[in-house]
Write a protein that holds these residues in place. Structure first.
Motif, PDB file in Angstrom:
ATOM      1  N   VAL A  24       0.841  -1.204   0.000  1.00 42.91           N
ATOM      2  CA  VAL A  24       0.000   0.000   0.000  1.00 42.91           C
ATOM      3  C   VAL A  24       0.873   1.251   0.000  1.00 42.91           C
ATOM      4  O   VAL A  24       1.679   1.466   0.915  1.00 42.91           O
ATOM      5  CB  VAL A  24      -0.936   0.018   1.230  1.00 42.91           C
ATOM      6  CG1 VAL A  24      -1.845   1.250   1.166  1.00 42.91           C
ATOM      7  CG2 VAL A  24      -1.761  -1.251   1.306  1.00 42.91           C
ATOM      8  N   LEU A  26       1.174   4.966   0.619  1.00 39.14           N
ATOM      9  CA  LEU A  26       0.457   5.971   1.396  1.00 39.14           C
ATOM     10  C   LEU A  26       0.830   7.397   1.002  1.00 39.14           C
ATOM     11  O   LEU A  26       0.049   8.332   1.224  1.00 39.14           O
ATOM     12  CB  LEU A  26       0.738   5.791   2.888  1.00 39.14           C
ATOM     13  CG  LEU A  26       0.247   4.490   3.535  1.00 39.14           C
ATOM     14  CD1 LEU A  26       0.518   4.513   5.037  1.00 39.14           C
ATOM     15  CD2 LEU A  26      -1.237   4.271   3.276  1.00 39.14           C
ATOM     16  N   ILE A 182       0.117  -2.791  11.512  1.00 41.10           N
ATOM     17  CA  ILE A 182       0.299  -1.353  11.357  1.00 41.10           C
ATOM     18  C   ILE A 182       1.019  -0.800  12.581  1.00 41.10           C
ATOM     19  O   ILE A 182       0.889  -1.319  13.689  1.00 41.10           O
ATOM     20  CB  ILE A 182      -1.039  -0.614  11.132  1.00 41.10           C
ATOM     21  CG1 ILE A 182      -1.982  -0.781  12.317  1.00 41.10           C
ATOM     22  CG2 ILE A 182      -1.683  -1.065   9.848  1.00 41.10           C
ATOM     23  CD1 ILE A 182      -3.245   0.048  12.207  1.00 41.10           C
ATOM     24  N   TYR A 198       3.766   0.636   2.628  1.00 40.42           N
ATOM     25  CA  TYR A 198       3.577  -0.522   3.497  1.00 40.42           C
ATOM     26  C   TYR A 198       3.775  -1.775   2.660  1.00 40.42           C
ATOM     27  O   TYR A 198       2.967  -2.078   1.774  1.00 40.42           O
ATOM     28  CB  TYR A 198       2.172  -0.528   4.100  1.00 40.42           C
ATOM     29  CG  TYR A 198       2.100  -0.015   5.510  1.00 40.42           C
ATOM     30  CD1 TYR A 198       2.228  -0.877   6.589  1.00 40.42           C
ATOM     31  CD2 TYR A 198       1.891   1.342   5.770  1.00 40.42           C
ATOM     32  CE1 TYR A 198       2.147  -0.405   7.902  1.00 40.42           C
ATOM     33  CE2 TYR A 198       1.812   1.826   7.066  1.00 40.42           C
ATOM     34  CZ  TYR A 198       1.948   0.949   8.133  1.00 40.42           C
ATOM     35  OH  TYR A 198       1.879   1.417   9.426  1.00 40.42           O
ATOM     36  N   LYS A 223      -4.772  -1.506  -0.969  1.00 41.99           N
ATOM     37  CA  LYS A 223      -5.598  -0.603  -0.166  1.00 41.99           C
ATOM     38  C   LYS A 223      -5.557  -1.062   1.283  1.00 41.99           C
ATOM     39  O   LYS A 223      -5.544  -2.264   1.564  1.00 41.99           O
ATOM     40  CB  LYS A 223      -7.046  -0.628  -0.665  1.00 41.99           C
ATOM     41  CG  LYS A 223      -7.211  -0.294  -2.148  1.00 41.99           C
ATOM     42  CD  LYS A 223      -6.991   1.177  -2.428  1.00 41.99           C
ATOM     43  CE  LYS A 223      -7.265   1.503  -3.893  1.00 41.99           C
ATOM     44  NZ  LYS A 223      -7.148   2.955  -4.179  1.00 41.99           N
ATOM     45  N   LEU A 224      -5.566  -0.127   2.195  1.00 41.98           N
ATOM     46  CA  LEU A 224      -5.480  -0.457   3.615  1.00 41.98           C
ATOM     47  C   LEU A 224      -6.675  -1.303   4.061  1.00 41.98           C
ATOM     48  O   LEU A 224      -7.825  -0.938   3.820  1.00 41.98           O
ATOM     49  CB  LEU A 224      -5.424   0.813   4.457  1.00 41.98           C
ATOM     50  CG  LEU A 224      -4.113   1.605   4.456  1.00 41.98           C
ATOM     51  CD1 LEU A 224      -4.287   2.895   5.252  1.00 41.98           C
ATOM     52  CD2 LEU A 224      -2.962   0.780   5.021  1.00 41.98           C
ATOM     53  N   ILE A 228      -5.643   3.697   9.906  1.00 41.05           N
ATOM     54  CA  ILE A 228      -4.464   4.156  10.636  1.00 41.05           C
ATOM     55  C   ILE A 228      -4.802   5.490  11.279  1.00 41.05           C
ATOM     56  O   ILE A 228      -4.986   6.507  10.594  1.00 41.05           O
ATOM     57  CB  ILE A 228      -3.240   4.289   9.712  1.00 41.05           C
ATOM     58  CG1 ILE A 228      -2.872   2.922   9.114  1.00 41.05           C
ATOM     59  CG2 ILE A 228      -2.055   4.875  10.482  1.00 41.05           C
ATOM     60  CD1 ILE A 228      -1.677   2.944   8.195  1.00 41.05           C
ATOM     61  N   TYR A 270      -4.825   7.848   7.891  1.00 39.48           N
ATOM     62  CA  TYR A 270      -5.058   7.196   6.608  1.00 39.48           C
ATOM     63  C   TYR A 270      -6.314   6.333   6.750  1.00 39.48           C
ATOM     64  O   TYR A 270      -6.356   5.421   7.577  1.00 39.48           O
ATOM     65  CB  TYR A 270      -3.869   6.320   6.200  1.00 39.48           C
ATOM     66  CG  TYR A 270      -2.575   7.087   6.048  1.00 39.48           C
ATOM     67  CD1 TYR A 270      -2.348   7.874   4.923  1.00 39.48           C
ATOM     68  CD2 TYR A 270      -1.597   7.036   7.031  1.00 39.48           C
ATOM     69  CE1 TYR A 270      -1.167   8.587   4.779  1.00 39.48           C
ATOM     70  CE2 TYR A 270      -0.414   7.745   6.901  1.00 39.48           C
ATOM     71  CZ  TYR A 270      -0.206   8.525   5.777  1.00 39.48           C
ATOM     72  OH  TYR A 270       0.964   9.239   5.643  1.00 39.48           O
ATOM     73  N   GLY A 275      -5.248   3.902  -0.606  1.00 38.06           N
ATOM     74  CA  GLY A 275      -3.994   3.488  -1.217  1.00 38.06           C
ATOM     75  C   GLY A 275      -3.782   4.234  -2.517  1.00 38.06           C
ATOM     76  O   GLY A 275      -4.712   4.361  -3.329  1.00 38.06           O
ATOM     77  N   ASP A 401     -12.028   4.545  -1.463  1.00 36.62           N
ATOM     78  CA  ASP A 401     -11.761   4.276  -0.052  1.00 36.62           C
ATOM     79  C   ASP A 401     -12.968   4.768   0.728  1.00 36.62           C
ATOM     80  O   ASP A 401     -13.884   5.372   0.176  1.00 36.62           O
ATOM     81  CB  ASP A 401     -10.454   4.913   0.436  1.00 36.62           C
ATOM     82  CG  ASP A 401     -10.459   6.427   0.358  1.00 36.62           C
ATOM     83  OD1 ASP A 401     -11.274   7.058   1.052  1.00 36.62           O
ATOM     84  OD2 ASP A 401      -9.643   6.991  -0.394  1.00 36.62           O
ATOM     85  N   CYS A 567      -4.969  -6.646   1.799  1.00 35.95           N
ATOM     86  CA  CYS A 567      -4.758  -5.320   1.216  1.00 35.95           C
ATOM     87  C   CYS A 567      -4.729  -5.347  -0.308  1.00 35.95           C
ATOM     88  O   CYS A 567      -4.837  -4.305  -0.948  1.00 35.95           O
ATOM     89  CB  CYS A 567      -3.472  -4.704   1.762  1.00 35.95           C
ATOM     90  SG  CYS A 567      -3.584  -4.182   3.483  1.00 35.95           S
ATOM     91  N   SER A 614      -8.133  -8.280   8.440  1.00 41.55           N
ATOM     92  CA  SER A 614      -8.645  -6.920   8.386  1.00 41.55           C
ATOM     93  C   SER A 614      -9.456  -6.567   9.623  1.00 41.55           C
ATOM     94  O   SER A 614      -9.836  -7.436  10.410  1.00 41.55           O
ATOM     95  CB  SER A 614      -9.536  -6.783   7.141  1.00 41.55           C
ATOM     96  OG  SER A 614     -10.244  -5.578   7.111  1.00 41.55           O
TER      97      SER A 614
END
Length: 953
Positions: A24, A26, A182, A198, A223-224, A228, A270, A275, A401, A567, A614
């Motif tokens: 990912v 960022l 994370i 990441y 994508k996260l 975060i 985030y 992402g 997102d 992710c 997740s």
């Protein structure tokens, strides 16, 4: 190449692509990445020399043929250059500061000591480089959580100093995070690196996947799978995380982005689903279609057909100048009603294929109306223990997102609809307050409300749910193969088994049972001679989520961790990877992989988050379906775990997770439900700890009422290894309480050393004689085990029906790994001489012994050897127990004289172990190998001491 032969290059390629798609991006100011051809990069951070392919514990113990780290990949790339002067400085420093991997399980620190940097070193590097790549590493693992301290969740002082110096000296700095979970990210604002990536734990191809992203061979598209936040304290679960005795899930359904998007957007650094890419995309909503509801007909329109589906079509166009993929995400904003809802809930997602600049693809997102309902655990809607759709506007937002999602359409429901009527199950018994959403003029606010408590009579439910007795008939000559061939019923077959047989069948054996593939975690089914005589094969299970763990040293492929795969948001690619995993399991005669892990990322500090996917249950469930579907193509399966509420590693054997029934059903059980209903899961593992006062291995409502009755699960439930059980109302649990396990339909206790001789280690036989457990319950569980076996490759293999193609692949596997599936075990008493039949001492030869130790303790190994070479000759010998090297001996030539060499073999805890001796040079003769005990160890006392130590902590 045959169906069962593994193309290792293809396997590596798929894993490399999966890890790359899970990375990912960022931050990428001024197109700092990708690195251009011909550029020189200075690589900072000691972890460049000690890449983390995976976390620790059972989820990471894969014996690989190779691991490609990030530095390895960069050095092998012909299009870019590495600052060799800087690399040399790191290499010299690391010689004096080697990586600390710990000696025993759980002792490895989550980070490694960083090399101090001088201004001179950094400035010299800047003069000779186009950019800096800073690599920061964190591992994670089983039986130990992260902490909100430096070197764990927070950066160390030396890491901060490294970032400060490098970001000051370089205009372009790309930070790569080789982490499992994370970590705190405030340093991004402090030091302002140009790019942040990441990369997670990418498995044995992880370094290559990072190279692909850094150089633009793969445009980042991860994508996260988590939010975060700025601070660890911002997560609402943090205040209720880390207690050894009891953790109240006071945040309830407001986990991760469900909390932040509802009331705390400003605390997000985030957002979930975020992402960046090297290209740009345009998303257009081209269709929003909802079902119609007409009064009394509404119930029938909730079926899974077009009238009960929300359909959304989204056109995605690559508007940039490089190829790339994009993820489209659909979120629901439900009316607050009486139940209160999060502002956003992920309900569907899709990923495009690789789009060339200017090209487009239409993504179809389908959402069942059933899946937008909420669970009423209090009766506030008038429909307690039901999934309901409250009246109001159901808004659907689509974007890339959770924060960047625009309104796509609205479904209006005029009056409340009951979607599914269930019964109360696994409700908490201890009073506490949970968060509840209220709609006000100013917006949604979260307030505290009393959590609904249990109202049902659990003991009555257990007694009423007991199956009918099937009388013992004695041996009628039936075999399980007769059931498999539909000649007799399963009940007819099981009626032949004595009470003793059924009790024995509830016990799995391991670790490294000699009855299955060497080095694996456990054996189940026909584990006694009598059971085997009835034609019940012995099933095999092996750790773990990141690849097959075989402690005998057999090589296996190490895959990206669960978070990395999630992710990617690419279920097709994950399935493709697990097709290869399924083939590898089949090759190694493993019937079920102990994974994937489906627990929710409730808090960033959970040490085992790296195994899990997740903070979102839908993403978790869909990823599990992809894994299972892939493995099922080769007849093998995965054991979805840890069911349920395993969201903390500290005190995991004792801690009670206190969770509302609504939060369980909507968050913590939902991924498992998807895996069972869509992924056709047929093996489940319960947890070590308790859920609402009842340890999950004996939790009737969890394992019978919900899993089997409501979800229709058919298959086995096994305990985690050496788990505990208790009776409802008991404050403590014990390993011996397997009667409660049997009663709850946790079919297998994992593990014992000998299923037929487990006297004193459980009280099942005594409980059966006292009527606590019935024969009907034992037969019911035996039927579950038989179902699993008959739906696994071991059944046809046991019946001699293996295809010639699979036989050939199996033989090739044995030759590849120099290991036999039927390696005979040798019993080790206080002083034992090993049978040396077939021992070879040529150059590069490996000799292996399967050992069965009578006692746990400290052992020595003695070798009687000779060589006709002179005393200046050196012949290295490496001795390993399971996967760990315990001693390296260099023997000089003996001029033909016999000598004895003795070394410490270390502590032997597992009864079954593998001794491997590797001869680096030839010319040596071995007359005898002797194993002798030096000191016996009381394991029970060690466990008691460990418990006391944890209590003191």
């Amino acid at each position: 190449m045959g169906k069962y032969d593994i193309d290792w290059n293809l396997y590596a390629d798929i894993s490399r692509r999966a890890a790359a798609e899970g990375a990912v991006l960022l931050k990428n100011d001024n197109k700092a990445l990708p690195i251009k051809k011909g550029e020189t990069a200075s690589v900072f951070g000691r972890i460049q020399l000690d890449y983390y392919k995976s976390g620790t514990g059972s989820g990471g113990m894969v014996n690989t043929r190779y691991v490609v780290g990030i530095l390895d990949a960069l050095k092998n790339c012909k299009d870019i250059y590495i600052n060799k002067d800087l690399l040399g400085i790191y290499e010299e420093w690391v010689k004096e500061h080697p990586c600390n991997r710990g000696i025993h399980w759980g002792e490895e620190p989550w980070s490694q000591e960083e090399m101090p940097l001088t201004d001179e070193v950094v400035s010299n590097a800047a003069l000779n480089s186009d950019l800096a790549v800073v690599i920061i590493g964190r591992t994670a693992g089983e039986d130990k959580d992260s902490s909100a301290e430096k070197g764990s969740y927070l950066l160390t002082d030396l890491e901060e100093d490294m970032l400060q110096k490098v970001c000051k000296a370089f205009k372009r700095v790309a930070v790569v995070l080789n982490v499992g979970n994370i970590i705190d990210m405030k340093w991004v604002d402090t030091y302002n690196p140009a790019a942040v990536l990441y990369a997670w734990h990418g498995g044995q191809e992880g370094g290559n996947s990072v190279l692909d992203v850094l150089t633009g061979e793969v445009t980042p598209c991860g994508k996260l799978s988590d939010t975060i936040a700025y601070n660890i304290e911002d997560y609402p679960s943090t205040a209720y995380f880390g207690d050894k005795k009891r953790n109240f899930y006071a945040e309830d359904i407001f986990v991760g982005y469900r909390y932040f998007e509802t009331v705390a957007k400003d605390k997000v650094m985030y957002p979930f689903g975020f992402g960046l890419s090297y290209t740009t995309f345009k998303t257009e909503n081209i269709l929003f279609q909802v079902p119609k509801f007409d009064g009394q007909e509404s119930d029938c329109q909730l079926k899974h057909d077009k009238s009960g589906i929300v359909n959304i079509l989204v056109k995605v166009t690559n508007t940039g100048d490089v190829k790339g993929k994009e993820v489209v995400q659909a979120y629901l904003s439900a009316p607050q009603g009486k139940l209160g809802k999060p502002s956003r809930e992920l309900k569907a997602f899709g990923k495009t294929k690789e789009l060339a600049p200017g090209s487009n693809e239409t993504i179809e997102l389908s959402i069942s109306v059933k899946d937008i309902a909420s669970y009423d655990d209090s009766g506030v809607t008038g429909h307690k223990s039901c999934y309901v759709l409250e009246a109001g506007k159901y808004e659907f937002y689509v974007g890339t997102d959770v924060r960047n999602a625009a309104l796509s359409g609205v479904l209006e429901i005029a009056e409340l609809i009951v979607v599914e009527e269930l019964e109360e199950a696994v409700a908490p018994k201890i009073a506490y307050e949970r968060l509840h959403a209220n709609e006000t003029v100013a917006g949604v606010e979260l307030v505290n409300e009393a959590t609904p408590l249990r109202t049902i009579d659990l003991q009555k439910r257990i007694i009423d749910g007991r199956p009918e007795e099937i009388p013992y008939t004695g041996d009628k000559g039936y075999k399980l193969g007769d059931v498999f061939d539909n000649k007799i019923s399963l009940d007819e077959f099981l009626a032949q088994l004595s009470d003793e047989d059924l009790i024995h069948m509830s016990r799995g054996e391991g670790m490294s049972s000699p009855k299955v593939t060497p080095g694996t975690a456990g054996a189940f089914g026909g584990v006694t001679d009598n059971l085997h005589g009835f034609g019940i094969p012995v099933g095999c299970c092996a750790d773990g989520p990141s690849g097959i763990r075989m402690d005998c040293g057999t090589y296996a492929f190490s895959m990206p961790n669960g978070t990395c795969l999630a992710c990617s948001f690419n279920t097709e690619l994950v399935k493709e990877l697990y097709v290869m995993e399924g083939k590898e399991l089949r090759k190694n005669r493993v019937d079920t992989l102990l994974g994937p892990g489906l627990n929710i990322h409730r808090n960033p500090l959970n040490g085992r988050n790296f195994e899990y996917f997740s903070e979102d249950p839908l993403l978790t469930g869909k990823m599990a379906v992809a894994c299972l579907s892939g493995m099922h193509e080769f007849g093998v399966t995965g054991t979805i775990k840890h069911f349920a509420g395993n969201n903390q590693e500290f005190g995991r054997n004792e801690s009670d997770s206190v969770i509302s029934e609504r939060a369980l059903r909507e968050i913590y059980l939902k991924g498992f439900e998807i895996a069972v209903k869509e992924g056709k899961a047929r093996s489940v593992m319960s947890t070590y700890g308790a859920l609402n006062g009842i340890w999950t291995a004996g939790n009737y409502d969890l394992l019978t009422t919900i899993l089997r009755k409501e979800w229709g699960f058919k298959g086995i439930v096994m305990t985690d290894w050496w788990a505990k059980m208790n009776e409802d109302g008991e404050e403590t649990a014990a390993h011996t309480n397997t009667q409660y396990m049997v009663r709850a339909q946790n079919d297998l206790y994992m593990v014992v050393e000998n299923a037929a001789k487990n006297t004193g280690n459980d009280i099942l036989e005594e409980s059966f004689n006292n009527g606590v457990v019935t024969r009907g319950e034992l037969i019911r569980n035996a039927a579950n085990i038989c179902y699993m076996l008959m739906n696994s490759p071991v059944m046809e293999r046991f019946l001699g029906r293996m295809s010639e193609e699979e036989k050939a692949a199996s033989e090739n596997a044995q030759n590849e790994d120099n290991i036999a599936f039927d390696l005979a075990y040798q019993r080790i008493e206080d002083d034992t001489l090993l049978d040396l039949t077939g021992l070879k001492t040529g150059r590069g030869d490996t000799t292996m012994f399967a050992l069965n130790f009578a006692k746990r303790g400290l052992y020595d190994i003695s070798l009687k050897v000779k060589s006709h070479s002179g005393e200046l000759a050196q012949m290295p010998v490496t001795i390993s127990i399971d996967r760990s090297i315990v001693s390296m001996i260099t023997i000089n030539g003996t001029n033909g004289e016999w000598i004895n060499v003795t070394r410490d073999l270390g502590v032997i805890f597992n009864q079954n172990c593998y001794l491997k001796i590797y001869f680096a040079q030839g010319g040596m003769e071995v007359d005898e190998i002797r194993i002798s005990i030096r000191e016996e160890i009381d394991l029970k006392k060690i466990m008691e001491d460990k418990t006391k130590e944890e209590d003191n902590e």
